[in-house]
Design a protein around this motif. Structure first.
Motif, PDB file in Angstrom:
ATOM      1  N   UNK A  65       0.821  -1.198   0.000  1.00  0.00           N
ATOM      2  CA  UNK A  65       0.000   0.000   0.000  1.00  0.00           C
ATOM      3  C   UNK A  65       0.847   1.236   0.000  1.00  0.00           C
ATOM      4  N   UNK A  66       0.200   2.374  -0.264  1.00  0.00           N
ATOM      5  CA  UNK A  66       0.935   3.625  -0.417  1.00  0.00           C
ATOM      6  C   UNK A  66       1.640   4.029   0.853  1.00  0.00           C
ATOM      7  N   UNK A  67       1.098   3.689   2.004  1.00  0.00           N
ATOM      8  CA  UNK A  67       1.729   4.116   3.251  1.00  0.00           C
ATOM      9  C   UNK A  67       3.023   3.375   3.520  1.00  0.00           C
ATOM     10  N   UNK A  68       3.246   2.259   2.866  1.00  0.00           N
ATOM     11  CA  UNK A  68       4.424   1.465   3.147  1.00  0.00           C
ATOM     12  C   UNK A  68       5.464   1.544   2.047  1.00  0.00           C
ATOM     13  N   UNK A  69       5.206   2.380   1.034  1.00  0.00           N
ATOM     14  CA  UNK A  69       6.150   2.451  -0.079  1.00  0.00           C
ATOM     15  C   UNK A  69       7.425   3.159   0.339  1.00  0.00           C
ATOM     16  N   UNK A  70       8.529   2.695  -0.176  1.00  0.00           N
ATOM     17  CA  UNK A  70       9.794   3.403  -0.048  1.00  0.00           C
ATOM     18  C   UNK A  70      10.361   3.582  -1.438  1.00  0.00           C
ATOM     19  N   UNK A  71      11.268   4.507  -1.586  1.00  0.00           N
ATOM     20  CA  UNK A  71      11.820   4.786  -2.909  1.00  0.00           C
ATOM     21  C   UNK A  71      12.622   3.608  -3.409  1.00  0.00           C
ATOM     22  N   UNK A  72      12.295   3.152  -4.619  1.00  0.00           N
ATOM     23  CA  UNK A  72      13.100   2.084  -5.205  1.00  0.00           C
ATOM     24  C   UNK A  72      14.116   2.627  -6.162  1.00  0.00           C
ATOM     25  N   UNK A  73      14.262   3.939  -6.178  1.00  0.00           N
ATOM     26  CA  UNK A  73      15.338   4.507  -6.987  1.00  0.00           C
ATOM     27  C   UNK A  73      15.839   5.788  -6.344  1.00  0.00           C
ATOM     28  N   UNK A 125      13.937   8.470 -10.810  1.00  0.00           N
ATOM     29  CA  UNK A 125      12.658   7.913 -11.226  1.00  0.00           C
ATOM     30  C   UNK A 125      12.836   7.152 -12.535  1.00  0.00           C
ATOM     31  N   UNK A 126      11.865   6.317 -12.856  1.00  0.00           N
ATOM     32  CA  UNK A 126      11.936   5.518 -14.071  1.00  0.00           C
ATOM     33  C   UNK A 126      10.882   5.924 -15.097  1.00  0.00           C
ATOM     34  N   UNK A 127       9.811   6.535 -14.651  1.00  0.00           N
ATOM     35  CA  UNK A 127       8.754   6.931 -15.561  1.00  0.00           C
ATOM     36  C   UNK A 127       9.157   8.211 -16.281  1.00  0.00           C
ATOM     37  N   UNK A 128       9.166   8.225 -17.614  1.00  0.00           N
ATOM     38  CA  UNK A 128       9.548   9.448 -18.329  1.00  0.00           C
ATOM     39  C   UNK A 128       8.686  10.646 -17.958  1.00  0.00           C
ATOM     40  N   UNK A 129       7.383  10.439 -17.740  1.00  0.00           N
ATOM     41  CA  UNK A 129       6.518  11.557 -17.367  1.00  0.00           C
ATOM     42  C   UNK A 129       6.939  12.150 -16.035  1.00  0.00           C
TER      43      UNK A 129
END
Length: 726
Positions: A19-27, A273-277
């Motif tokens: 979930x969003x509360x547990x996300x950490x940066x993967x980059x 980040x990985x997403x071009x946008x």
């Protein structure tokens, strides 16, 4: 970039399960975001990992059988700290992309991945590729056109978009570079054009680069203390020679906006980040924020921030570098180049890096154990090399002729109003100059002005991603610099509320030469990075309706950025350089050690004479001008705008403004004659199209006698009056 640096970041966190509360940066950036991060991860849910990548977007990743479960977690040595770059080869999981969820135990830490592979290139198995067993191979829908592009084509497309946006912003200047100037304040463009012409003399004539007597003669000007933009002006010498300094000025503004946006885009897409946008959104705001647009009309040295993202990245690399001496040397070269663009922005960047790293260490002190050795070695190397390269220029700046210490009190008090953060900038789609009165020191210093929609979204991003270390550190950095940008007195809608913390710092060395409102430029960069992270996290969510989430993300970007979309800069016409100057008719009068005195005398409020000199590549000297110098010309005094006060110069400027002629006596005539001798004046030049030209002509005639009209100017030959041998 070494392979270790490109793999310095933890693998994608299991966002779908946690979930969003547990996300950490993967980059997240390298260095302090490696090592202990694997031990402090708050989520242990298994990940739904993609199985293949699009080979047209990045280095190919083989779609092989799942890697062993042990490959999903780091080796024991990796858990204790980063492994040397030369010794560690890619693990099986790295070669295959990442291990499937079934192969990794729930308590395993995330596996490192190659950060050169963008997330957009990772295609879900059910959509872009057939199942490994062969089922469903007959129905493979085509990928989106953007994802079929190579990485280079994506970069070129984004760069083209940024360049078009910069041309849109500067289109009104491009229509007539020599005949148009930013409204309200005309002094800064003339000053920059003068500095660009000085760069021509440095290259072609070997002139001393850090000091000149070509204006404010005979005292001269300390160029190191006046941001002479040598790192911009010297590469622009061919353009200045062919087309003039006015064209070089608008070209620098255009490239400064587009180049800064592109530099941040490249850094973000490569390392964060990985997403071009996401990278494009962050780069767009860093390059075209309201603060950048407000400086674009006047300060190309401030908006030329294309080295800053690479400086920031090299600092983060130092925290885990296996070659800190080499990386410190690279950082030193970047620092030296930025010092010859704008030292104030370099100081802000150094402070921001320090605050950001401190914010990380306060949250997780264990990271310091692995970071302090390479960081210390790299910083020392950078300090020694950059110090050696900049030692003499800095000596001239702080101890050379016409050096000053600190700015005038009027500039030290420049601060943002709190309400400025919620108002759109003047040069934006939703901006209104009248509504922004008193929210900033002037229209060239609108260093906040995010608009209420983006301000609320930035706060929402921090709340949403508050579990991520990098977001908390960025939020602390941006908030601190926003508070410092308020200046000595914190105000709300032009009403003083409380004393600001800047009052305790304003008298410190180096900081006494800082314009506090410009701290908001760092906050703008922080907001751009938060936008990039938010788009990346939203794009990586795995809900049932992914298209809906992405549509809402795009709508949120439009809601935040549309009110502050850049608009063409406001321009006004300015008088052309007199034909008497461009036709070189002045050469018959002015010798190498004499000056041409424009009427009125050049000053902060009247810089036309500086443009005349710049149009000739400074072939003649002028008195006065617009610059920073010590009070009364005494080296070491506090700075002020302009040189020694000139009584006659102020009188002529008043006549030019009001059209009223003063009553003159013999004392004033003698004083004017003394100033002309001090300037070693050869001729006085008054354009026929000068405002209130007739009152000015009569006043000068009462002081030195009748003149004569030559081409499009009035000329007074005063060599007989100023020749010291007579």
């Amino acid at each position: 970039m070494t392979p270790a640096e490109s793999r310095a970041l933890p693998a994608p966190h299991p966002e779908s399960a946690a979930g969003s509360d547990e996300m950490v940066s993967y980059r997240t950036p390298a260095g302090l975001f490696v090592g202990p991060a694997a031990l402090t991860s708050t989520s242990t849910a298994p990940a739904e990992t993609p199985r293949t990548t699009d080979p047209t977007l990045a280095a190919p990743v083989e779609a092989t059988a799942p890697a062993p479960a042990e490959a999903a977690g780091p080796a024991p040595a990796e858990a204790a700290g980063p492994a040397p770059a030369e010794a560690a080869g890619p693990a099986p999981a790295e070669a295959a992309g990442s291990a499937p969820a079934e192969a990794a135990p729930a308590e395993a830490a995330p596996a490192p991945v190659d950060t050169t592979v963008p997330a957009e290139s990772v295609a879900p198995a059910s959509a872009d590729v057939a199942d490994e067993s062969g089922e469903g191979a007959a129905a493979v829908p085509s990928r989106a056109w953007w994802r079929r592009w190579t990485r280079r084509r994506q970069h070129l497309a984004v760069g083209g978009l940024f360049l078009l946006a910069a041309l849109w912003v500067t289109i009104r200047i491009w229509l007539d570079p020599s005949g148009r100037v930013a409204s309200l304040y005309t002094g800064d463009p003339a000053q920059v054009q003068f500095f660009l012409a000085h760069s021509v003399r440095v290259v072609l004539h070997g002139e001393y680069p850090f000091y000149t007597e070509q204006f404010n003669y005979p005292d001269g000007v300390n160029l190191m203390a006046n941001t002479a933009v040598l790192a911009l002006g010297i590469p622009m010498v061919p353009v200045t020679l062919l087309f003039g300094p006015a064209v070089s000025f608008v070209l620098l503004v255009t490239l400064g906006l587009a180049g800064t946006a592109m530099a941040w885009y490249l850094m973000l897409s490569r390392h964060l980040v990985r997403t071009p946008l996401a990278a494009a959104a962050g780069g767009w705001f860093c390059g075209f924020s309201p603060a950048m647009l407000s400086h674009a009309s006047w300060h190309p040295n401030i908006i030329s921030q294309f080295l800053l993202p690479f400086i920031v990245w090299r600092v983060l690399v130092l925290t885990r570098s296996t070659r800190p001496v080499r990386d410190g040397a690279l950082l030193a070269l970047l620092v030296t180049a930025q010092a010859f663009i704008n030292e104030e922005i370099l100081l802000f960047t150094a402070l921001a890096c320090g605050v950001f790293l401190l914010a990380v260490l306060v949250q997780e002190p264990a990271r310091w154990r692995a970071a302090w050795r390479p960081l210390g070695a790299g910083v020392v190397t950078c300090a020694l090399l950059a110090g050696a390269l900049l030692a003499y220029p800095l000596y001239v700046q702080f101890a050379g002729p016409m050096a000053y210490h600190g700015l005038s009190d009027a500039v030290k008090d420049y601060g943002n109003d709190i309400a400025a953060f919620f108002a759109p900038g003047s040069p934006t789609l939703g901006g209104n100059q009248r509504a922004n009165i008193n929210l900033a020191p002037n229209y060239s210093e609108e260093n906040a002005f995010f608009g209420w929609s983006l301000s609320l979204i930035a706060i929402g991003i921090v709340v949403w991603l508050r579990r991520e270390l990098i977001v908390r550190a960025l939020a602390a950095t941006g908030l601190l610099f926003a508070v410092l940008s308020l200046g000595e007195r914190v105000s709300w809608w032009d009403r003083d509320v409380v004393t600001g913390p800047w009052q305790m710092l304003v008298h410190l060395p180096l900081l006494d030469a800082v314009v506090p409102t410009r701290f908001g430029l760092i906050t703008s960069v922080v907001v751009g990075l938060l936008l990039a992270l938010a788009v990346e996290r939203a794009w990586a969510l795995r809900p049932a309706e992914r298209r809906t989430v992405r549509t809402l993300t795009a709508a949120g970007l439009a809601f935040a950025l549309l009110p502050i979309a850049p608009m063409p800069l406001r321009m006004v016409s300015r008088p052309p350089v007199p034909h008497f100057i461009t036709a070189d008719r002045w050469r018959a009068y002015v010798g190498p050690d004499q000056t041409l005195v424009p009427i009125p005398v050049p000053s902060m409020g009247n810089t036309h004479g500086m443009r005349w000199a710049a149009a000739t590549n400074l072939d003649f000297k002028i008195p006065g001008g617009y610059f920073l110098a010590p009070r009364n010309g005494n080296t070491g005094d506090a700075g002020r705008f302009g040189g020694r006060p000139s009584g006659v110069g102020q009188m002529l400027e008043e006549v030019a403004t009001t059209g009223r002629m003063p009553k003159l006596d013999d004392r004033q005539r003698r004083r004017f004659a003394d100033e002309l001798r001090h300037w070693r004046a050869a001729i006085l030049v008054l354009p026929l199209r000068q405002q209130n030209a007739e009152p000015l002509r009569r006043t000068v005639e009462e002081l030195v006698g009748p003149g004569r009209q030559e081409l499009d100017v009035w000329v007074w030959d005063v060599r007989a009056l100023t020749d010291r041998s007579v």
